[in-house]
Scaffold this active site. Structure first.
Site, mmCIF file in Angstrom:
data_model
loop_
_atom_site.group_PDB
_atom_site.id
_atom_site.type_symbol
_atom_site.label_atom_id
_atom_site.label_comp_id
_atom_site.label_asym_id
_atom_site.label_seq_id
_atom_site.Cartn_x
_atom_site.Cartn_y
_atom_site.Cartn_z
ATOM 1 N NE ARG A 171 -3.640 1.016 2.060
ATOM 2 C CZ ARG A 171 -4.954 1.386 2.946
ATOM 3 N NH1 ARG A 171 -4.982 2.309 3.440
ATOM 4 N NH2 ARG A 171 -5.935 0.802 2.262
ATOM 5 C CG HIS A 185 -8.452 0.575 -2.541
ATOM 6 N ND1 HIS A 185 -7.745 -0.457 -2.091
ATOM 7 C CD2 HIS A 185 -9.161 1.136 -1.353
ATOM 8 C CE1 HIS A 185 -8.009 -0.657 -0.790
ATOM 9 N NE2 HIS A 185 -8.804 0.298 -0.480
ATOM 10 C CD GLN A 194 -13.141 -0.693 -0.274
ATOM 11 O OE1 GLN A 194 -12.201 -0.311 0.496
ATOM 12 N NE2 GLN A 194 -14.144 -0.841 0.012
ATOM 13 C CG ASP A 210 -12.995 7.433 -1.243
ATOM 14 O OD1 ASP A 210 -12.650 7.376 0.263
ATOM 15 O OD2 ASP A 210 -11.870 7.295 -1.900
ATOM 16 C CB CYS A 247 -13.699 2.624 0.306
ATOM 17 S SG CYS A 247 -13.244 4.334 0.373
ATOM 18 N NE ARG A 281 -11.101 -3.868 1.154
ATOM 19 C CZ ARG A 281 -10.271 -3.076 1.602
ATOM 20 N NH1 ARG A 281 -10.423 -2.216 2.447
ATOM 21 N NH2 ARG A 281 -8.864 -3.159 1.296
#
Ligand code: CP
Ligand code: NVA
Length: 332
Positions: A109, A136, A139, A232, A273, A318
């Site tokens: 990440r 992402h 996700q 988001d 998310c 997730r």
């Protein structure tokens, strides 16, 4: 579920995967979720180890990789933002070769997509993208699994995204929707529309799969008839605090609130998310309130806490989907 062999593959962005491969990972995730709920042990990778590099902070992604790894019988090493030589004293290429000699998979990440691509280029073991500025992808699998659990299908679903549409989550949703034949609308200020090249690519993929991609500056147009309203944060990790002033001015009309939700389908859901700025429960949320007077940002607390909100189901997914990515690429 017909097995598709993904052994040895990197998981860097959904553009690298076919529709069938994405659906296979979702089926695998659903199966692993079922096993977890029933307490069926699935330690398929006993004795293997994975390295988790985080140059940006995380709750969901880090914990998902750790729990998924442990459930699969593996050891995990968490390298925190300041906890390794990566990028500072050691190049990405050297880090990749060192870690690949000790571990069976590497999660990354951080910042630019080119970093995770470089890591994968020099790693002989699978590399998984746990978020870059551009994409992402883990996700996305969680989001797709959640949408399928709620609506029983993915193809034909109208997903509308509100807010900063030129960053990881929004852009990945566009790719996901295109691959799965969904109708994705991105509502934002024109200055925050996605890269036109990516939009073009996604539109071509969407057309093949019976979906569509729409860009609009009108949030109400995007909300009308939507099954999923998604947002988001307006300022992402790695961006400076100074960005808030301009961003709030441009983004406030894209806040997901009850009046926007009322334009959607009666059974529409709210997704995010996470983490989300929906109340005064965060340091940044309070700082933004003191400076700009807005108590709730990209989503109101009313919507976030409403029965239509599936954000915690999405967060749980997730873990199940990340487990599927690990398992599939290690050759389950
Ligand atoms: N959604 C998400 O990636 O959360 P974290 O930043 O907590 O990992
Ligand atoms: N766009 C957000 C996503 C967090 C999961 C960020 O990059 O900070």
């Amino acid at each position: 579920m017909t097995k598709i062999d993904l052994k040895g593959r990197d998981f860097l962005k959904l553009l690298d995967f076919s529709t069938e491969e994405i659906l296979y990972m979702l089926d695998l995730a659903a199966d692993l979720k079922d096993k977890k709920k029933k307490g069926i042990v699935h330690r398929y990778f006993e004795g293997k180890n994975i390295a988790l590099i985080f140059e940006k902070t995380s709750t969901r992604t880090r914990c998902s990789f750790e729990v998924a790894g442990h459930d699969l019988g593996m050891g995990t090493t968490y390298l925190e933002p300041t906890g390794s030589q990566i990028g500072k004293k050691e190049s990405i290429a050297d880090t990749a070769r060192v870690l690949a000699s000790m571990y069976d998979g590497i999660e990354y990440r951080g910042y630019g997509q080119e970093i995770v691509e470089e890591l994968a280029k020099y790693s002989k073991v699978p590399v998984w993208n746990g978020l870059t500025n551009e994409f992402h992808p883990t996700q996305m699998l969680a989001d797709a699994l959640t949408i399928r659990e709620v609506f029983g299908r993915l193809k034909g679903i109208h997903l509308s995204y509100f807010g900063d549409a030129r960053y990881n989550t929004a852009d990945s949703l566009m790719v996901l929707g295109a691959k799965l034949g969904m109708h994705v609308a991105l509502a934002s200020d024109e200055a925050y529309f996605p890269d036109p090249e990516l939009v073009k690519t996604c539109r071509e993929i969407a057309e093949e799969n019976g979906g569509s991609i729409t860009l609009t500056t009108d949030p109400e147009e995007a909300a009308r008839g939507a099954h999923v309203l998604y947002t988001d944060v307006w300022v992402s990790m790695g961006e400076p605090m100074e960005a808030w002033a301009e961003r709030i001015g441009l983004m406030k009309k894209f806040q997901v609130n009850a009046s926007l939700m009322s334009l959607a389908e009666p059974d529409a859901v709210f997704m995010h998310c996470l983490p989300a700025f929906h109340d005064q429960g965060t340091g940044i949320g309070r700082e933004v309130y003191e400076k700009f007077g807005m108590k709730e940002l990209e989503v109101t607390d009313e919507v976030f806490e409403s029965p239509q909100s599936v954000v915690f189901q999405e967060a749980e997914n997730r873990m199940h989907t990340i487990k599927a990515v690990i398992a599939a690429t290690l050759g389950l």
